[in-house]
Motif scaffolding. Structure first.
Motif, short mmCIF file in Angstrom:
data_model
loop_
_atom_site.label_atom_id
_atom_site.label_comp_id
_atom_site.label_asym_id
_atom_site.label_seq_id
_atom_site.Cartn_x
_atom_site.Cartn_y
_atom_site.Cartn_z
N UNK A 228 0.86 -1.19 0.00
CA UNK A 228 0.00 0.00 0.00
C UNK A 228 0.89 1.24 0.00
N UNK A 229 0.24 2.39 0.06
CA UNK A 229 0.97 3.66 0.11
C UNK A 229 1.30 4.01 1.56
N UNK A 230 2.58 4.37 1.80
CA UNK A 230 3.04 4.76 3.12
C UNK A 230 3.54 6.21 3.04
N UNK A 231 3.23 7.04 4.04
CA UNK A 231 3.63 8.45 3.95
C UNK A 231 5.13 8.64 3.71
N UNK A 232 5.95 7.83 4.35
CA UNK A 232 7.39 7.99 4.19
C UNK A 232 7.94 7.12 3.06
N UNK A 233 7.43 5.91 2.91
CA UNK A 233 7.99 4.97 1.93
C UNK A 233 7.23 4.97 0.60
N UNK A 234 6.15 5.76 0.50
CA UNK A 234 5.39 5.77 -0.74
C UNK A 234 4.74 4.42 -1.00
N UNK A 235 4.65 4.06 -2.27
CA UNK A 235 4.10 2.74 -2.63
C UNK A 235 5.16 1.68 -2.30
N UNK A 236 4.85 0.91 -1.27
CA UNK A 236 5.86 -0.04 -0.78
C UNK A 236 5.25 -1.42 -0.57
N UNK A 237 6.15 -2.40 -0.53
CA UNK A 237 5.77 -3.80 -0.33
C UNK A 237 6.63 -4.36 0.78
N UNK A 238 6.00 -5.11 1.69
CA UNK A 238 6.74 -5.82 2.73
C UNK A 238 6.42 -7.30 2.61
N UNK A 239 7.46 -8.13 2.69
CA UNK A 239 7.32 -9.58 2.54
C UNK A 239 7.88 -10.27 3.78
N UNK A 240 7.08 -11.15 4.35
CA UNK A 240 7.51 -11.94 5.51
C UNK A 240 8.08 -13.26 5.01
N UNK A 241 9.34 -13.54 5.34
CA UNK A 241 10.01 -14.76 4.88
C UNK A 241 10.08 -15.83 5.97
N UNK A 242 9.46 -15.58 7.09
CA UNK A 242 9.47 -16.55 8.17
C UNK A 242 10.64 -16.36 9.10
N UNK A 243 10.52 -16.91 10.31
CA UNK A 243 11.56 -16.82 11.33
C UNK A 243 11.93 -15.37 11.67
N UNK A 244 10.93 -14.47 11.59
CA UNK A 244 11.16 -13.07 11.95
C UNK A 244 11.85 -12.24 10.88
N UNK A 245 12.05 -12.79 9.68
CA UNK A 245 12.78 -12.08 8.62
C UNK A 245 11.78 -11.42 7.67
N UNK A 246 11.94 -10.08 7.49
CA UNK A 246 11.03 -9.28 6.65
C UNK A 246 11.86 -8.38 5.75
N UNK A 247 11.43 -8.25 4.48
CA UNK A 247 12.07 -7.31 3.55
C UNK A 247 11.06 -6.24 3.15
N UNK A 248 11.60 -5.03 2.87
CA UNK A 248 10.75 -3.90 2.48
C UNK A 248 11.30 -3.31 1.18
N UNK A 249 10.37 -2.99 0.26
CA UNK A 249 10.71 -2.40 -1.04
C UNK A 249 9.90 -1.11 -1.16
N UNK A 250 10.57 0.04 -1.11
CA UNK A 250 9.86 1.31 -0.97
C UNK A 250 10.04 2.22 -2.18
N UNK A 251 9.14 3.25 -2.22
CA UNK A 251 9.16 4.34 -3.21
C UNK A 251 8.80 3.86 -4.61
N UNK A 252 8.00 2.81 -4.73
CA UNK A 252 7.63 2.29 -6.04
C UNK A 252 6.66 3.18 -6.77
N UNK A 253 6.59 2.98 -8.08
CA UNK A 253 5.63 3.72 -8.91
C UNK A 253 4.37 2.89 -9.16
N UNK A 254 4.47 1.56 -9.01
CA UNK A 254 3.34 0.67 -9.26
C UNK A 254 3.52 -0.59 -8.43
N UNK A 255 2.42 -1.02 -7.80
CA UNK A 255 2.45 -2.26 -7.03
C UNK A 255 1.88 -3.39 -7.88
#
Length: 303
Positions: A228-255
């Motif tokens: 979704x859109x985040x005020x600071x990160x813009x259009x961003x995606x977060x992915x949970x990989x298990x065991x507490x590991x998460x990645x974030x991809x921010x400032x996108x133009x299209x999800x």
């Protein structure tokens, strides 16, 4: 032909007519009698030879029995030799399996000394030397040892397979794949001068320069927990990989994904843009472990 038989006083006589059928019958009867006589003579001679203690006869019988036994023994030995060749080939295959097991153990992270020592060289040869043929007892013993070795090696390779499968699965859930091609760092992980206010702040990820619309790929397999859109990160995606590991991809133009989607390593999830708190088109990439930011470069270096 007629045969006339008269008595001694010539008072009576009898005439016998002999034709072709009678001659044939007489000859056949003679042949049958000859065959029966020969069979009876052969039976009596064999019976006599079996019960006789005459040295010559006993010698002939023993020689025949010895020759027959020797021929059978040679046939058995030939079969054992053929099986021994197959046994040698199986032992060579076992050596190759030992070498393969060592290589797989190293890939799985095991130490070579944790496996039975073996050589991977399956080649065989050498100068010809005189030697005794393999006996049935020796063959049975070696076959039993080989059977036990096969069972042990099968169990060992099964364990290695499980370790490799587990390791492969774990690697798929580690963010080691670069999210975009042609990585060009514009801002590293750690303290830096904030481009908006000039203050020294902690940068919780890395920035990659890229043109707007460049495809962003999932660095590892997992589940989308935010898209979704985040005020600071813009259009961003977060992915949970298990065991507490998460990645974030921010400032996108299209999800390209939505929350709840399951993604695989390398799947397209968004496109580069400059939404949110951004000075230009780029990808802001973060890796977090139990909420604590990690240096993504360390993960990307493990490929």
């Amino acid at each position: 032909m007629q045969i006339i038989v008269v008595s001694s006083d010539f008072r009576s006589k009898r005439t016998l007519s002999v034709g072709i059928p009678q001659v044939i019958g007489l000859g056949f009867a003679g042949l049958v009698a000859l065959a029966l006589t020969a069979t009876l003579a052969n039976y009596l001679s064999l019976k006599y030879a079996a019960t006789s203690n005459h040295p010559l006869i006993r010698g002939i019988l023993l020689a025949d029995q010895h020759a027959e036994a020797k021929q059978r023994q040679q046939q058995i030995q030939d079969n054992i030799n053929s099986l021994a060749v197959k046994l040698g080939e199986m032992q060579a295959h076992m050596l190759r399996l030992d070498g393969l097991g060592e290589k797989l153990a190293k890939v799985a992270g095991l130490k070579p000394q944790e496996l039975p020592s073996a050589t991977a060289n399956a080649g065989r040869g050498g100068a010809a030397t005189a030697g005794a043929p393999l006996s049935i007892d020796d063959f049975t013993k070696q076959l039993g040892e080989l059977s036990k070795g096969v069972d042990v090696k099968a169990d060992q390779l099964s364990v290695l397979e499980a370790l490799l499968v587990e390791g492969s699965a774990q690697r798929k859930f580690l963010p080691t794949l670069p999210p975009i091609e042609n990585i060009n760092y514009t801002s590293n992980f750690g303290y830096r001068i904030d481009p908006f206010n000039g203050h020294q702040t902690f940068h919780e990820g890395v920035d990659f320069a890229a043109e707007t619309g460049t495809t962003i790929n999932a660095a590892a397999s997992g589940k989308v927990i935010y898209a979704d859109f985040h005020p600071a990160y813009g259009k961003s995606v977060e992915i949970d990989h298990g065991n507490g590991l998460v990645t974030r991809y921010a400032h996108g133009s299209e999800l390209l994904v939505k929350e709840g989607d399951l993604v695989v390593r390398g799947q397209r999830i968004s496109r580069v843009g400059s939404t949110g708190r951004s000075t230009g088109p780029h990808l802001h990439f973060e890796v977090r472990l139990n909420g604590v930011p990690q240096n993504p470069a360390r993960f990307l270096a493990v490929r």
